[in-house]
Design a protein around this motif. Structure first.
Motif, PDB file in Angstrom:
ATOM      1  N   GLU A  27       0.802  -1.247  -0.115  1.00 43.16           N
ATOM      2  CA  GLU A  27      -0.051  -0.049   0.101  1.00 43.16           C
ATOM      3  C   GLU A  27       0.811   0.939   0.032  1.00 43.16           C
ATOM      4  OE1 GLU A  27      -3.352  -0.010  -0.206  1.00 43.16           O
ATOM      5  OE2 GLU A  27      -3.546  -2.287  -0.158  1.00 43.16           O
ATOM      6  N   ARG A  28       0.531   1.987  -0.972  1.00 47.32           N
ATOM      7  CA  ARG A  28       1.553   3.130  -1.201  1.00 47.32           C
ATOM      8  C   ARG A  28       0.764   4.742  -1.002  1.00 47.32           C
ATOM      9  NH1 ARG A  28       4.810   2.709  -6.688  1.00 47.32           N
ATOM     10  NH2 ARG A  28       2.814   1.511  -7.317  1.00 47.32           N
ATOM     11  N   ALA A  29       0.983   5.269  -0.217  1.00 44.60           N
ATOM     12  CA  ALA A  29       0.561   6.539  -0.071  1.00 44.60           C
ATOM     13  C   ALA A  29       1.487   7.399   0.818  1.00 44.60           C
ATOM     14  CB  ALA A  29      -0.694   6.394   1.023  1.00 44.60           C
ATOM     15  N   ASP A  30       1.154   8.416   1.800  1.00 43.61           N
ATOM     16  CA  ASP A  30       2.157   9.129   2.503  1.00 43.61           C
ATOM     17  C   ASP A  30       3.114   8.110   3.410  1.00 43.61           C
ATOM     18  OD1 ASP A  30       1.080  11.269   1.386  1.00 43.61           O
ATOM     19  OD2 ASP A  30       0.094  12.030   3.197  1.00 43.61           O
ATOM     20  N   VAL A  31       2.457   7.053   3.829  1.00 44.12           N
ATOM     21  CA  VAL A  31       2.942   5.966   4.486  1.00 44.12           C
ATOM     22  C   VAL A  31       3.056   4.769   3.628  1.00 44.12           C
ATOM     23  CG1 VAL A  31       3.162   4.467   6.710  1.00 44.12           C
ATOM     24  CG2 VAL A  31       2.803   7.099   6.769  1.00 44.12           C
ATOM     25  N   VAL A  32       4.048   4.044   3.436  1.00 41.30           N
ATOM     26  CA  VAL A  32       4.132   2.734   2.726  1.00 41.30           C
ATOM     27  C   VAL A  32       4.151   1.646   3.612  1.00 41.30           C
ATOM     28  CG1 VAL A  32       5.508   1.414   1.047  1.00 41.30           C
ATOM     29  CG2 VAL A  32       5.420   3.885   0.924  1.00 41.30           C
ATOM     30  N   GLU A  33       3.102   0.788   3.202  1.00 39.82           N
ATOM     31  CA  GLU A  33       3.060  -0.406   4.250  1.00 39.82           C
ATOM     32  C   GLU A  33       3.049  -1.565   3.113  1.00 39.82           C
ATOM     33  OE1 GLU A  33      -0.575  -0.127   6.175  1.00 39.82           O
ATOM     34  OE2 GLU A  33       0.394   0.888   7.933  1.00 39.82           O
ATOM     35  N   ALA A  34       3.979  -2.633   3.533  1.00 43.84           N
ATOM     36  CA  ALA A  34       4.376  -3.588   2.733  1.00 43.84           C
ATOM     37  C   ALA A  34       4.349  -4.942   3.403  1.00 43.84           C
ATOM     38  CB  ALA A  34       5.523  -3.506   2.005  1.00 43.84           C
ATOM     39  N   THR A  35       3.709  -6.137   2.903  1.00 42.24           N
ATOM     40  CA  THR A  35       3.649  -7.635   3.606  1.00 42.24           C
ATOM     41  C   THR A  35       4.046  -8.735   2.343  1.00 42.24           C
ATOM     42  OG1 THR A  35       1.403  -7.793   3.420  1.00 42.24           O
ATOM     43  CG2 THR A  35       2.104  -6.973   5.247  1.00 42.24           C
ATOM     44  N   ALA A  36       4.682  -9.630   2.750  1.00 37.14           N
ATOM     45  CA  ALA A  36       4.979 -10.752   1.719  1.00 37.14           C
ATOM     46  C   ALA A  36       4.556 -12.041   2.546  1.00 37.14           C
ATOM     47  CB  ALA A  36       6.261 -10.520   1.300  1.00 37.14           C
ATOM     48  N   SER A  37       4.104 -12.855   1.977  1.00 36.55           N
ATOM     49  CA  SER A  37       4.037 -14.139   2.380  1.00 36.55           C
ATOM     50  C   SER A  37       3.998 -15.306   1.441  1.00 36.55           C
ATOM     51  CB  SER A  37       2.523 -14.155   3.186  1.00 36.55           C
ATOM     52  OG  SER A  37       1.297 -13.888   1.962  1.00 36.55           O
ATOM     53  N   THR A  38       4.427 -16.460   1.934  1.00 38.68           N
ATOM     54  CA  THR A  38       4.517 -17.861   1.245  1.00 38.68           C
ATOM     55  C   THR A  38       3.607 -18.730   1.800  1.00 38.68           C
ATOM     56  OG1 THR A  38       6.338 -18.729   2.418  1.00 38.68           O
ATOM     57  CG2 THR A  38       6.582 -17.451   0.460  1.00 38.68           C
ATOM     58  N   GLY A  39       2.494 -19.265   0.897  1.00 40.21           N
ATOM     59  CA  GLY A  39       1.291 -20.073   1.303  1.00 40.21           C
ATOM     60  C   GLY A  39       0.512 -19.234   2.207  1.00 40.21           C
ATOM     61  N   ASP A  40       0.403 -19.844   3.521  1.00 40.59           N
ATOM     62  CA  ASP A  40      -0.217 -19.056   4.711  1.00 40.59           C
ATOM     63  C   ASP A  40       0.640 -18.462   5.757  1.00 40.59           C
ATOM     64  OD1 ASP A  40       0.553 -21.651   5.684  1.00 40.59           O
ATOM     65  OD2 ASP A  40      -1.430 -21.990   6.646  1.00 40.59           O
ATOM     66  N   ARG A  41       1.958 -18.463   5.194  1.00 44.31           N
ATOM     67  CA  ARG A  41       2.890 -17.966   6.317  1.00 44.31           C
ATOM     68  C   ARG A  41       3.552 -16.836   6.121  1.00 44.31           C
ATOM     69  NH1 ARG A  41       6.722 -22.536   9.041  1.00 44.31           N
ATOM     70  NH2 ARG A  41       4.954 -23.551  10.128  1.00 44.31           N
ATOM     71  N   ALA A  42       3.564 -15.776   6.820  1.00 42.76           N
ATOM     72  CA  ALA A  42       4.188 -14.491   6.588  1.00 42.76           C
ATOM     73  C   ALA A  42       5.736 -14.517   6.517  1.00 42.76           C
ATOM     74  CB  ALA A  42       3.495 -13.396   7.595  1.00 42.76           C
TER      75      ALA A  42
END
Length: 203
Positions: free
Chosen positions: A109-124
């Motif tokens: 999510e890119r706005a004034d604050v950038v938030e990012a997540t990554a996961s494989t399968g059901d594991r973060a």
């Protein structure tokens, strides 16, 4: 193997980077034939989220961790962990340069604050939050080499980039089962945002 573009790759987009000084005993394993650059018992580890877009030869998201190493007398980056969400990027990275790419699912999510997540399968794998502060004037060039093992031998690949640079504040979290769990143990020493950068890799 999924078809991929020939090198060099011309890429463009946004990068959100953090750097740590980690004790030698806690550094991830690097490619044989290289040695981590150590000062006062610590080495430099970087982790970054990258969004390749605009005029990139491929469009995809990326999460990576790298260590500053020495190949002979020259400093290089060695990518120890990396995930993408594009199969052509995965195949090309492995076949052309020995970059150990894996597949993951991303939410950026890119706005004034950038938030990012990554996961494989059901594991973060990891999550980060970047807020930009002071932007530095001009376009900042950077040329470096990446050292990896390819077909049983050590190879180096050249990267040249340029983009607008801003200081940032960042937080990283990673669960204990993640290969990146060490990134959440302490805050980064320095975080940066490289906006609207261009990159030429390999060739």
């Amino acid at each position: 193997m999924t078809p991929y573009p020939e090198e060099p790759w011309h890429l463009a987009g946004q990068m959100y980077l953090s750097l740590w000084l980690e004790p030698r005993s806690e550094l991830p394993a690097v490619a044989s034939g290289t040695q981590p650059v150590i000062a006062f018992g610590r080495g430099v580890v970087g982790a970054a989220w990258v969004v390749y877009e605009q005029d990139s030869v491929l469009h995809y998201n990326e999460l990576l961790r790298a260590v500053l190493v020495r190949h002979g007398r020259r400093p290089c980056a060695c990518i120890t962990d990396i995930w993408v969400d594009n199969e052509a990027s995965l195949s090309g990275g492995r076949a052309l340069w020995g970059i150990p790419k894996e597949m993951a699912r991303f939410d950026v999510e890119r706005a004034d604050v950038v938030e990012a997540t990554a996961s494989t399968g059901d594991r973060a794998l990891a999550a980060s939050r970047f807020s930009q502060s002071r932007r530095l004037p001009g376009q900042w060039p950077l040329t470096y080499k990446v050292a990896q093992r390819l077909d049983g031998r050590l190879t180096t690949s050249r990267a040249s980039s340029k983009g607008a640079l801003s200081f940032a504040r960042a937080t990283w979290t990673a669960p204990t089962h993640s290969p990146l769990h060490a990134l959440g143990r302490r805050p980064p020493l320095l975080s940066l945002a490289l906006r609207d950068f261009s990159l030429r890799f390999g060739g």
